[in-house]
Motif scaffolding. Structure first.
Motif, PDB file in Angstrom:
ATOM      1  N   THR A  65       0.786  -1.239   0.000  1.00 62.04           N
ATOM      2  CA  THR A  65       0.000   0.000   0.000  1.00 62.04           C
ATOM      3  C   THR A  65       0.817   1.288   0.000  1.00 62.04           C
ATOM      4  O   THR A  65       0.266   2.362   0.216  1.00 62.04           O
ATOM      5  CB  THR A  65      -0.967   0.011   1.196  1.00 62.04           C
ATOM      6  N   GLU A  66       2.097   1.234  -0.268  1.00 66.40           N
ATOM      7  CA  GLU A  66       2.894   2.460  -0.264  1.00 66.40           C
ATOM      8  C   GLU A  66       2.395   3.470  -1.302  1.00 66.40           C
ATOM      9  O   GLU A  66       2.300   4.666  -1.020  1.00 66.40           O
ATOM     10  CB  GLU A  66       4.364   2.155  -0.520  1.00 66.40           C
ATOM     11  N   ALA A  67       2.064   3.015  -2.498  1.00 74.28           N
ATOM     12  CA  ALA A  67       1.604   3.931  -3.541  1.00 74.28           C
ATOM     13  C   ALA A  67       0.308   4.620  -3.123  1.00 74.28           C
ATOM     14  O   ALA A  67       0.117   5.816  -3.376  1.00 74.28           O
ATOM     15  CB  ALA A  67       1.409   3.176  -4.854  1.00 74.28           C
ATOM     16  N   TYR A  68      -0.583   3.876  -2.479  1.00 75.80           N
ATOM     17  CA  TYR A  68      -1.816   4.487  -1.966  1.00 75.80           C
ATOM     18  C   TYR A  68      -1.502   5.561  -0.943  1.00 75.80           C
ATOM     19  O   TYR A  68      -2.053   6.680  -0.991  1.00 75.80           O
ATOM     20  CB  TYR A  68      -2.710   3.414  -1.337  1.00 75.80           C
ATOM     21  N   ALA A  69      -0.618   5.260   0.004  1.00 74.88           N
ATOM     22  CA  ALA A  69      -0.273   6.221   1.049  1.00 74.88           C
ATOM     23  C   ALA A  69       0.337   7.488   0.463  1.00 74.88           C
ATOM     24  O   ALA A  69       0.033   8.605   0.909  1.00 74.88           O
ATOM     25  CB  ALA A  69       0.688   5.581   2.049  1.00 74.88           C
ATOM     26  N   HIS A  70       1.168   7.344  -0.552  1.00 79.02           N
ATOM     27  CA  HIS A  70       1.812   8.507  -1.171  1.00 79.02           C
ATOM     28  C   HIS A  70       0.816   9.363  -1.934  1.00 79.02           C
ATOM     29  O   HIS A  70       0.950  10.595  -1.983  1.00 79.02           O
ATOM     30  CB  HIS A  70       2.935   8.049  -2.099  1.00 79.02           C
ATOM     31  N   GLY A  71      -0.195   8.728  -2.524  1.00 82.02           N
ATOM     32  CA  GLY A  71      -1.155   9.482  -3.320  1.00 82.02           C
ATOM     33  C   GLY A  71      -2.367   9.956  -2.552  1.00 82.02           C
ATOM     34  O   GLY A  71      -3.158  10.767  -3.073  1.00 82.02           O
ATOM     35  N   PHE A  72      -2.512   9.510  -1.327  1.00 80.27           N
ATOM     36  CA  PHE A  72      -3.724   9.770  -0.558  1.00 80.27           C
ATOM     37  C   PHE A  72      -4.020  11.256  -0.375  1.00 80.27           C
ATOM     38  O   PHE A  72      -5.162  11.698  -0.520  1.00 80.27           O
ATOM     39  CB  PHE A  72      -3.612   9.080   0.812  1.00 80.27           C
ATOM     40  N   HIS A  73      -3.019  12.051  -0.062  1.00 81.40           N
ATOM     41  CA  HIS A  73      -3.256  13.454   0.279  1.00 81.40           C
ATOM     42  C   HIS A  73      -3.464  14.349  -0.948  1.00 81.40           C
ATOM     43  O   HIS A  73      -3.927  15.481  -0.806  1.00 81.40           O
ATOM     44  CB  HIS A  73      -2.107  13.990   1.133  1.00 81.40           C
ATOM     45  N   THR A  74      -3.138  13.858  -2.123  1.00 77.72           N
ATOM     46  CA  THR A  74      -3.342  14.660  -3.324  1.00 77.72           C
ATOM     47  C   THR A  74      -4.615  14.262  -4.069  1.00 77.72           C
ATOM     48  O   THR A  74      -5.359  15.124  -4.540  1.00 77.72           O
ATOM     49  CB  THR A  74      -2.133  14.548  -4.278  1.00 77.72           C
ATOM     50  N   ASP A  75      -4.887  12.963  -4.176  1.00 74.03           N
ATOM     51  CA  ASP A  75      -6.098  12.497  -4.851  1.00 74.03           C
ATOM     52  C   ASP A  75      -6.425  11.105  -4.339  1.00 74.03           C
ATOM     53  O   ASP A  75      -6.005  10.103  -4.914  1.00 74.03           O
ATOM     54  CB  ASP A  75      -5.889  12.491  -6.372  1.00 74.03           C
ATOM     55  N   ARG A  76      -7.178  11.050  -3.262  1.00 73.70           N
ATOM     56  CA  ARG A  76      -7.426   9.763  -2.615  1.00 73.70           C
ATOM     57  C   ARG A  76      -8.223   8.793  -3.487  1.00 73.70           C
ATOM     58  O   ARG A  76      -8.016   7.587  -3.426  1.00 73.70           O
ATOM     59  CB  ARG A  76      -8.125   9.967  -1.273  1.00 73.70           C
ATOM     60  N   GLU A  77      -9.129   9.316  -4.299  1.00 73.86           N
ATOM     61  CA  GLU A  77      -9.904   8.443  -5.173  1.00 73.86           C
ATOM     62  C   GLU A  77      -9.018   7.783  -6.229  1.00 73.86           C
ATOM     63  O   GLU A  77      -9.133   6.590  -6.512  1.00 73.86           O
ATOM     64  CB  GLU A  77     -11.035   9.221  -5.846  1.00 73.86           C
ATOM     65  N   LYS A  78      -8.135   8.577  -6.801  1.00 74.52           N
ATOM     66  CA  LYS A  78      -7.196   8.029  -7.783  1.00 74.52           C
ATOM     67  C   LYS A  78      -6.251   7.034  -7.121  1.00 74.52           C
ATOM     68  O   LYS A  78      -5.914   5.987  -7.702  1.00 74.52           O
ATOM     69  CB  LYS A  78      -6.401   9.161  -8.429  1.00 74.52           C
ATOM     70  N   ALA A  79      -5.823   7.362  -5.906  1.00 69.91           N
ATOM     71  CA  ALA A  79      -4.866   6.505  -5.208  1.00 69.91           C
ATOM     72  C   ALA A  79      -5.451   5.141  -4.872  1.00 69.91           C
ATOM     73  O   ALA A  79      -4.761   4.118  -4.925  1.00 69.91           O
ATOM     74  CB  ALA A  79      -4.375   7.193  -3.942  1.00 69.91           C
ATOM     75  N   ILE A  80      -6.730   5.127  -4.539  1.00 68.77           N
ATOM     76  CA  ILE A  80      -7.313   3.857  -4.085  1.00 68.77           C
ATOM     77  C   ILE A  80      -7.882   3.020  -5.218  1.00 68.77           C
ATOM     78  O   ILE A  80      -8.115   1.813  -5.054  1.00 68.77           O
ATOM     79  CB  ILE A  80      -8.396   4.113  -3.018  1.00 68.77           C
ATOM     80  N   ALA A  81      -8.078   3.619  -6.389  1.00 69.65           N
ATOM     81  CA  ALA A  81      -8.739   2.908  -7.490  1.00 69.65           C
ATOM     82  C   ALA A  81      -8.091   1.575  -7.841  1.00 69.65           C
ATOM     83  O   ALA A  81      -8.792   0.552  -7.965  1.00 69.65           O
ATOM     84  CB  ALA A  81      -8.812   3.818  -8.715  1.00 69.65           C
TER      85      ALA A  81
END
Length: 238
Positions: free
Chosen positions: A155-171
């Protein structure tokens, strides 16, 4: 509810930095369970820079919840340890020698033959097997072909993208979770999950059985207290 397994490696890192037995890693495992954790995770490495192999044996004696051992099964010493201790779950991670922390999942297609063999070996010993994988559909499908019981999404990529675009990060994680369910795979997740991003992840990933959290949880515990922090993380999973 998704289960919380507390990775106690950082207690061992602190102990080893000074020598002696302070903090006591076995007590950290005991207390994690007393404070509400659903399991304890350790990740022994060949250089024993944090969890030592002897720690694993000592922790097994006091486990009342679930014991998860992570590590690189391409190291024979690790394989021997797991088969001797027989934890509830082994999570296979493709670490390189000397790697600071895990930073990628298995290529389950390229390493299929090897993974089929090692997964079968652990399952024959009655140990549930989880493969560390990236949220990539072919890798999830490849994992299913090995016979593993579960996958753990990295889940590192999700954690890195969470604060900028959480929907994109979790997709991609949502898509991977859906495919895993279709293939009959259990689902775990871990790496860089914390009090800020955990609830959104858990609430948006179907079938999430377990998260394994160490660095962030132990860091928070320095300020918030160990028992309180475990309870705060548990609340994110409700």
């Amino acid at each position: 509810m998704t289960k919380l397994s507390v990775n106690i490696n950082k207690f061992a890192t602190l102990r080893n930095s000074r020598g002696g037995n302070n903090p006591d890693v076995v007590k950290a495992a005991i207390d994690a369970q007393l404070f509400g954790a659903d399991g304890v995770t350790v990740h022994p490495r060949p250089d024993e820079r944090h969890i030592r192999y002897q720690d694993v044996y000592e922790i097994k004696k006091i486990i009342t919840t679930e014991f998860n051992i992570e590590g690189n099964s391409q190291e024979q010493k690790f394989v021997d340890l797991v088969l001797d201790v027989r934890p509830h779950q082994v999570t296979l991670v493709p670490d390189a020698l000397g790697q600071i922390t895990s930073n990628h999942g298995w290529d389950t297609i390229r390493h299929k033959d090897y993974l089929v063999e090692i997964v079968g070996k652990f399952k024959a010993a009655g140990i549930r097997v989880s493969l560390f994988v990236d949220p990539v559909i072919p890798m999830v499908e490849g994992a299913a072909a090995t016979g593993t019981d579960r996958i753990e999404l990295y889940t590192e990529a999700y954690a890195h993208g969470f604060h900028t675009d959480r929907e994109k990060a979790i997709a991609p994680y949502r898509a991977a979770a859906i495919r895993a369910a279709e293939l009959g795979l259990g689902l775990n997740a871990g790496h860089d999950l914390d009090l800020q991003n955990l609830a959104f992840f858990a609430h948006n990933i179907p079938g999430l059985a377990e998260v394994s959290i160490g660095h962030a949880l132990i860091s928070d515990a320095l300020y918030l207290g160990y028992e309180n922090t475990i309870q705060l993380y548990k609340r994110q999973l409700q």
